[in-house]
Write a protein that holds these residues in place. Structure first.
Motif, PDB file in Angstrom:
ATOM      1  N   ALA A  98      19.702 -40.938  19.307  1.00 52.28           N
ATOM      2  CA  ALA A  98      19.451 -40.017  20.419  1.00 52.28           C
ATOM      3  C   ALA A  98      19.905 -38.602  20.100  1.00 52.28           C
ATOM      4  CB  ALA A  98      20.168 -40.528  21.661  1.00 52.28           C
ATOM      5  N   THR A  99      20.712 -38.434  19.049  1.00 47.18           N
ATOM      6  CA  THR A  99      21.143 -37.085  18.703  1.00 47.18           C
ATOM      7  C   THR A  99      20.507 -36.624  17.395  1.00 47.18           C
ATOM      8  OG1 THR A  99      23.154 -38.028  17.750  1.00 47.18           O
ATOM      9  CG2 THR A  99      23.330 -37.140  19.962  1.00 47.18           C
ATOM     10  N   GLY A 100      19.413 -37.286  16.997  1.00 49.36           N
ATOM     11  CA  GLY A 100      18.615 -36.783  15.877  1.00 49.36           C
ATOM     12  C   GLY A 100      19.096 -37.215  14.500  1.00 49.36           C
ATOM     13  N   HIS A 121      26.970 -24.003   7.500  1.00 45.02           N
ATOM     14  CA  HIS A 121      27.067 -25.451   7.631  1.00 45.02           C
ATOM     15  C   HIS A 121      28.363 -25.781   8.367  1.00 45.02           C
ATOM     16  CE1 HIS A 121      26.622 -29.547   5.369  1.00 45.02           C
ATOM     17  NE2 HIS A 121      26.305 -29.618   6.632  1.00 45.02           N
ATOM     18  N   ALA A 122      28.301 -26.658   9.343  1.00 45.35           N
ATOM     19  CA  ALA A 122      29.504 -27.004  10.100  1.00 45.35           C
ATOM     20  C   ALA A 122      29.531 -28.499  10.356  1.00 45.35           C
ATOM     21  CB  ALA A 122      29.532 -26.250  11.420  1.00 45.35           C
ATOM     22  N   TRP A 123      30.720 -29.008  10.535  1.00 46.69           N
ATOM     23  CA  TRP A 123      30.901 -30.447  10.803  1.00 46.69           C
ATOM     24  C   TRP A 123      31.682 -30.636  12.093  1.00 46.69           C
ATOM     25  CZ3 TRP A 123      35.456 -32.961  11.723  1.00 46.69           C
ATOM     26  CH2 TRP A 123      35.401 -34.366  11.801  1.00 46.69           C
ATOM     27  N   GLY A 124      31.296 -31.661  12.833  1.00 46.23           N
ATOM     28  CA  GLY A 124      32.065 -32.014  14.013  1.00 46.23           C
ATOM     29  C   GLY A 124      31.540 -33.286  14.627  1.00 46.23           C
TER      30      GLY A 124
HETATM   31  P1  AMP Z   1      28.077 -36.846  17.113  1.00 47.11           P
HETATM   32  O1  AMP Z   1      29.299 -37.300  17.794  1.00 47.11           O
HETATM   33  O2  AMP Z   1      26.835 -37.464  17.649  1.00 47.11           O
HETATM   34  O3  AMP Z   1      27.995 -35.371  17.066  1.00 47.11           O
HETATM   35  O4  AMP Z   1      28.159 -37.361  15.602  1.00 47.11           O
HETATM   36  C1  AMP Z   1      29.239 -37.031  14.764  1.00 47.11           C
HETATM   37  C2  AMP Z   1      28.961 -37.486  13.367  1.00 47.11           C
HETATM   38  O5  AMP Z   1      27.842 -36.773  12.828  1.00 47.11           O
HETATM   39  C3  AMP Z   1      30.076 -37.198  12.391  1.00 47.11           C
HETATM   40  O6  AMP Z   1      31.097 -38.165  12.453  1.00 47.11           O
HETATM   41  C4  AMP Z   1      29.340 -37.209  11.071  1.00 47.11           C
HETATM   42  O7  AMP Z   1      29.130 -38.523  10.596  1.00 47.11           O
HETATM   43  C5  AMP Z   1      28.008 -36.609  11.433  1.00 47.11           C
HETATM   44  N1  AMP Z   1      27.996 -35.169  11.114  1.00 47.11           N
HETATM   45  C6  AMP Z   1      28.201 -34.129  11.924  1.00 47.11           C
HETATM   46  N2  AMP Z   1      28.076 -32.971  11.263  1.00 47.11           N
HETATM   47  C7  AMP Z   1      27.800 -33.287   9.984  1.00 47.11           C
HETATM   48  C8  AMP Z   1      27.564 -32.529   8.787  1.00 47.11           C
HETATM   49  N3  AMP Z   1      27.563 -31.221   8.791  1.00 47.11           N
HETATM   50  N4  AMP Z   1      27.338 -33.226   7.650  1.00 47.11           N
HETATM   51  C9  AMP Z   1      27.324 -34.572   7.630  1.00 47.11           C
HETATM   52  N5  AMP Z   1      27.514 -35.327   8.717  1.00 47.11           N
HETATM   53  C10 AMP Z   1      27.754 -34.700   9.872  1.00 47.11           C
END
Ligand code: AMP
Length: 537
Positions: A518-520, A321-324
């Motif tokens: 647009a990004t799902g 799981h990753a966040w960005g």
């Molecule tokens: P984008 O710039 O379209 O990639 O959207 C970024 C946003 O997607 C972040 O600020 C989060 O709100 C959400 N996001 C991305 N990764 C995660 C994750 N693993 N869990 C929850 N929210 C996420």
């Protein structure tokens, strides 16, 4: 030390020299599979560089793409950036008005597009007068007999006329190399301009073992599109590590993806939860198994723990799981264990890895309260998530308004999160999606994760609706799995004992499908409009 600059062209040069025979395989939008190597991609990027220079593309000019993940798109990443121009990747899933806005705002001079998008660009072109030349990313045999697109030519013709002789210039590493606009659900899309330096540092950082752990032994297939934050950096990290790259083109359905995973021996992939939910269903239906896929990174939206469990237990594929965000290039955190977690049961290990994870060196973060003061890392206190680092945006491209930085230079992500004592960050919500009920804050993500663990639920969203007593209460909106039935009472009962009493949703509404960005991601602004007027006592 030598004063060599960090440059994107350095990656493809390295891959061609040291991993020249390593393959790049693409499913072509016009049909068929293309097999090439890093050596060939390098040579073709140089031909593209010569073509761009002949067309008068100058330092800093924007060259746009509306394209799937293919070797041609890969060559554009390197050829455009390599000469000092900016590769502007455009998300075709945005509304046409947004696309026109983005193309005009960026002042794109050339626009490269896949055959799939010919009807789309023909519609956009009259509103984008600054685009001098439109290039179809295919052979000349796919050019339409007649078209009003200015300067229309085929990509293959463009390259065929050029030499492979070209010396990449030693650009300053702070030169811009690519541009990506955020999807802008509430306001106009905003541009994030990446530099050669930020891109290189990010590519090296995501390669680390506790990040995406890339190696020359991997076969990497980014399902995340190259128009969404540079496919999370994988088109840079794969050649940097000498890993074989597999690009799925327009074949984003589960059957086409599975076919490529198997035929190309893919070991590692990346995509948003929706892709993996679709694949899981496909795998279950046919009683299928993966023979080579071992790991995948899931991000962009919260990865439901139920999805992680199913992939690991039923398919033997580990989910990281990753966040960005677009603004963070995108990687900020990845969910990898620490020594103290060794020996945990699979379920306990997953509970740790279900959080969005630990910071990767280079992306520092903190959570702050309404007063801007840092909150403790106790896994309980939640607040606005702030990040900083060499691949975090400082200001939006040509924004004309102040960016999202605090006075002391941190970027406001707009996410609300906790950080636990081991440094694992967990997103509880987008700040605008948090449900404020009485004095309590309810995480819509927690409730959505639970809802999709119910066997009859295909997709779920939770929004706050007005309540006279509590100010807001959670409403659960559900898409049922095909052929499965479940009542509202049954679903509400499913939450009992699994979340705090005050967090349990009060009502369920069933819909055929949920609106997506647009990004799902689930488009909650639309959902709130759809349920405007709904209230809970
Ligand atoms: P984008 O710039 O379209 O990639 O959207 C970024 C946003 O997607 C972040 O600020 C989060 O709100 C959400 N996001 C991305 N990764 C995660 C994750 N693993 N869990 C929850 N929210 C996420």
């Amino acid at each position: 030390m030598m004063a060599d600059q960090l440059r994107v062209a350095g990656i493809i040069e390295h891959a061609a020299k040291w991993h020249g025979e390593t393959e790049i395989v693409s499913r072509l939008p016009e049909g068929g599979i293309h097999r090439g190597t890093y050596a060939q991609a390098h040579a073709r990027s140089k031909q593209l560089a010569n073509a761009l220079l002949r067309l008068g593309v100058a330092d800093g000019d924007r060259v746009a793409t509306i394209a799937w993940n293919t070797h041609r798109h890969f060559e554009l990443y390197y050829g455009v950036a390599g000469i000092g121009a900016v590769c502007h990747t455009i998300n075709p899933r945005l509304f046409p008005e947004q696309l026109v806005y983005i193309i005009n705002h960026a002042e794109d001079r050339l626009l490269f597009f896949d055959l799939t998008f010919l009807p789309l660009v023909e519609k956009l072109a009259p509103a984008c007068p600054k685009v001098e030349k439109w290039v179809l990313m295919a052979g000349p045999e796919y050019l339409p007999a007649a078209s009003a697109l200015p300067g229309l030519c085929s990509y293959e013709d463009l390259l065929a006329a050029e030499s492979t002789d070209y010396e990449w210039p030693m650009l300053d590493e702070n030169t811009a190399c690519s541009l990506c606009y955020t999807s802008g659900t509430t306001a106009e899309p905003k541009g994030v301009l990446y530099s050669h330096r930020s891109t290189l540092l990010h590519a090296m950082a995501i390669s680390l073992p506790d990040a995406l752990n890339c190696s020359a032994l991997d076969v990497i297939m980014p399902v995340v599109p190259m128009f969404h934050v540079n496919a999370w950096g994988l088109p840079y990290a794969a050649p940097l590590n000498g890993a074989k790259l597999v690009l799925p083109g327009a074949g984003m359905d589960a059957a086409s993806l599975y076919e490529l995973f198997e035929s190309e021996g893919v070991t590692f992939s990346a995509g948003v939860p929706t892709i993996w939910l679709g694949l899981l269903q496909f795998m279950r239906e046919g009683g299928r198994q993966f023979t080579s896929l071992r790991r995948t990174v899931v991000g962009g939206s919260a990865c439901p723990p139920a999805l992680m469990k199913a992939f690991e237990e039923e398919l033997g594929v580990t989910i990281m799981h990753a966040w960005g965000m677009t603004e963070t290039s995108p990687l900020g955190t990845a969910g990898h264990l620490k020594p103290k977690h060794q020996g945990l049961s699979p379920a306990d290990s997953r509970a740790v890895r279900a959080k969005q994870g630990r910071v990767v060196f280079g992306a520092d973060m903190k959570i702050v309260g309404d007063d801007g003061q840092a909150l403790p890392h106790d896994g309980v206190a939640f607040g606005d998530l702030l990040v900083r680092g060499p691949w975090v945006v400082a200001d939006y491209f040509r924004s004309g308004t102040p960016g999202e930085l605090t006075a002391d230079g941190w970027f406001r992500t707009g996410d609300v999160a906790t950080i636990d004592p081991d440094g694992f960050m967990q997103i509880t919500d987008r700040s605008k999606d948090v449900i404020k009920s009485g004095g309590e804050w309810i995480s819509s993500i927690d409730l959505e994760n639970l809802a999709v663990a119910h066997p009859a639920v295909a997709e779920a969203a939770v929004i706050g609706v007005p309540s006279a007593k509590w100010s807001e209460r959670p409403l659960l909106v559900v898409v049922r799995r095909p052929g499965m039935d479940v009542s509202a009472e049954e679903l509400l009962g499913f939450f009992k004992g699994k979340v705090a009493k005050f967090s349990e949703p009060d009502a369920v509404e069933f819909v055929e499908q949920l609106p997506h960005t647009a990004t799902g991601k689930i488009l909650k602004t639309q959902l709130r409009k759809d349920f405007a007027g709904y209230s809970i006592a």
